[in-house]
Design an enzyme around this catalytic site. Structure first.
Site, PDB file in Angstrom:
ATOM      1  N   GLU A 167       0.835  -1.209   0.000  1.00 45.02           N
ATOM      2  CA  GLU A 167       0.000   0.000   0.000  1.00 45.02           C
ATOM      3  C   GLU A 167       0.869   1.258   0.000  1.00 45.02           C
ATOM      4  O   GLU A 167       0.619   2.220   0.741  1.00 45.02           O
ATOM      5  CB  GLU A 167      -0.982  -0.016   1.176  1.00 45.02           C
ATOM      6  CG  GLU A 167      -1.935  -1.204   1.115  1.00 45.02           C
ATOM      7  CD  GLU A 167      -2.844  -1.342   2.326  1.00 45.02           C
ATOM      8  OE1 GLU A 167      -2.867  -0.430   3.183  1.00 45.02           O
ATOM      9  OE2 GLU A 167      -3.539  -2.373   2.416  1.00 45.02           O
ATOM     10  N   GLU A 259      -4.514  -7.790  -1.303  1.00 48.92           N
ATOM     11  CA  GLU A 259      -5.455  -7.908  -0.191  1.00 48.92           C
ATOM     12  C   GLU A 259      -6.828  -7.512  -0.713  1.00 48.92           C
ATOM     13  O   GLU A 259      -6.952  -6.599  -1.526  1.00 48.92           O
ATOM     14  CB  GLU A 259      -5.128  -6.951   0.960  1.00 48.92           C
ATOM     15  CG  GLU A 259      -3.849  -7.185   1.685  1.00 48.92           C
ATOM     16  CD  GLU A 259      -3.607  -6.109   2.749  1.00 48.92           C
ATOM     17  OE1 GLU A 259      -4.590  -5.501   3.230  1.00 48.92           O
ATOM     18  OE2 GLU A 259      -2.438  -5.864   3.069  1.00 48.92           O
TER      19      GLU A 259
END
Length: 317
Positions: A167, A259
């Site tokens: 991320e 994810e």
């Protein structure tokens, strides 16, 4: 071909499999971060199957956890994650499944509580990319510590889907707090050190951000991925998200959902030929309850002809 010219034969076999399966099947994945792995038990109870890919967490293996200045939630999370590498070894040696690692990296110096979050550390990633700084020295020290763990898998010829600095487009983790260009430099520092110094030729390098700005380069990336958390029980093929992700490079790369909070709509993924190679449901309530994905949908996903579950996974190493 893997980005690392010295990649092991096992890495090459997995990369070939990922390339061939994308658009023809979807690898099921589940993240776990505790020793009891409730997520796997839940999936098996509901579907009678197991995912082909299991995710593991290295947060408790961070060298700089501030136990004295951490809250109860942090301490419990660290404690539950300890010794999970034993489960990782069982997964690859006995279950013969694919494996991926994430690392919620407690800041190399400074910080308190969950110091992988920016709000809990004053560690400056923009200084960490400059050789000679205290921050850089600490960065390398932590990298070397984790490299020793990864070498054990290398020595057993186990290929790992390695997803560092996840991320990176966000500012919530210290490695993204100073912007995507700093995150890019961090990734390249790790790639160079792990490849040329530690010779971790068992790693498949997974970049985890949908931003074109900050992309570290095709020569150091095997797989491009992103993390997504749609609303509860909203299952789609994620076509717009896929099309956005592939804009970060003109080169055709394996794509993945690093994810996700809910299962993709596997029928739509199959019907539209969207080449996600895998998805990985996140841990705890995302993967061990019906809050985000109902039992009916989970069962249907795992029994869909397009789904690659552990029992359908070919022997790759």
């Amino acid at each position: 071909m893997p980005c690392n010219p010295n990649a092991s034969e096992e890495v090459k076999a997995v990369m070939t499999f990922l390339s061939e399966v994308a658009g023809k099947g979807l690898i099921t994945g589940q993240h776990t971060q505790t020793r009891d792995q409730k997520e796997l038990g839940y999936i098996q109870e509901v579907t009678g199957k197991l995912p082909a890919l299991c995710g593991f967490e290295l947060l408790s293996y961070s060298p700089n956890i501030n136990y004295e200045d951490s809250g109860e939630e942090c301490l419990v999370e660290v404690e539950e994650n300890k010794n999970t590498l034993e489960k990782a070894w069982d997964w690859v040696l006995n279950q013969k499944g694919l494996i991926t690692f994430a690392w919620h990296w407690f800041s190399p110096i400074g910080g308190r509580d969950k110091s992988f979050y920016t709000e809990f550390t004053d560690y400056d990633a923009s200084q960490a990319v400059i050789e000679g700084t205290v921050e850089h020295q600490a960065l390398i020290s932590d990298m070397d510590h984790i490299a020793e763990i990864l070498k054990e898998f290398r020595d057993k010829r186990i290929p790992l889907l390695w997803r560092p600095f996840h991320e990176a487009e966000g500012t919530w983790f210290w490695w993204g707090a100073k912007g995507p260009d700093v995150a890019r430099k961090l990734y390249r520092i790790m790639y160079e050190r792990y490849t040329n110094v530690h010779h971790l030729d068992n790693l498949i390098w997974v970049w985890n951000s949908p931003l074109k700005e900050g992309y570290p380069g095709d020569e150091v990336v095997d797989v491009i991925s992103r993390d997504l958390y749609p609303p509860k029980r909203k299952h789609t093929a994620l076509k717009p998200e896929y099309e956005e992700l592939i804009q970060i490079t003109p080169v055709s790369k394996v794509t993945a959902l690093g994810e996700i909070g809910v299962t993709p709509n596997i029928s739509e993924v199959a019907a539209n030929g969207i080449p996600w190679a895998w998805y990985m449901i996140w841990s705890k309530e995302y993967g061990s309850t019906d809050v985000w994905t109902s039992e009916k949908v989970l069962y249907a996903t795992y029994h869909h002809e397009y789904a690659i579950t552990l029992d359908k996974l070919p022997r790759l190493y």
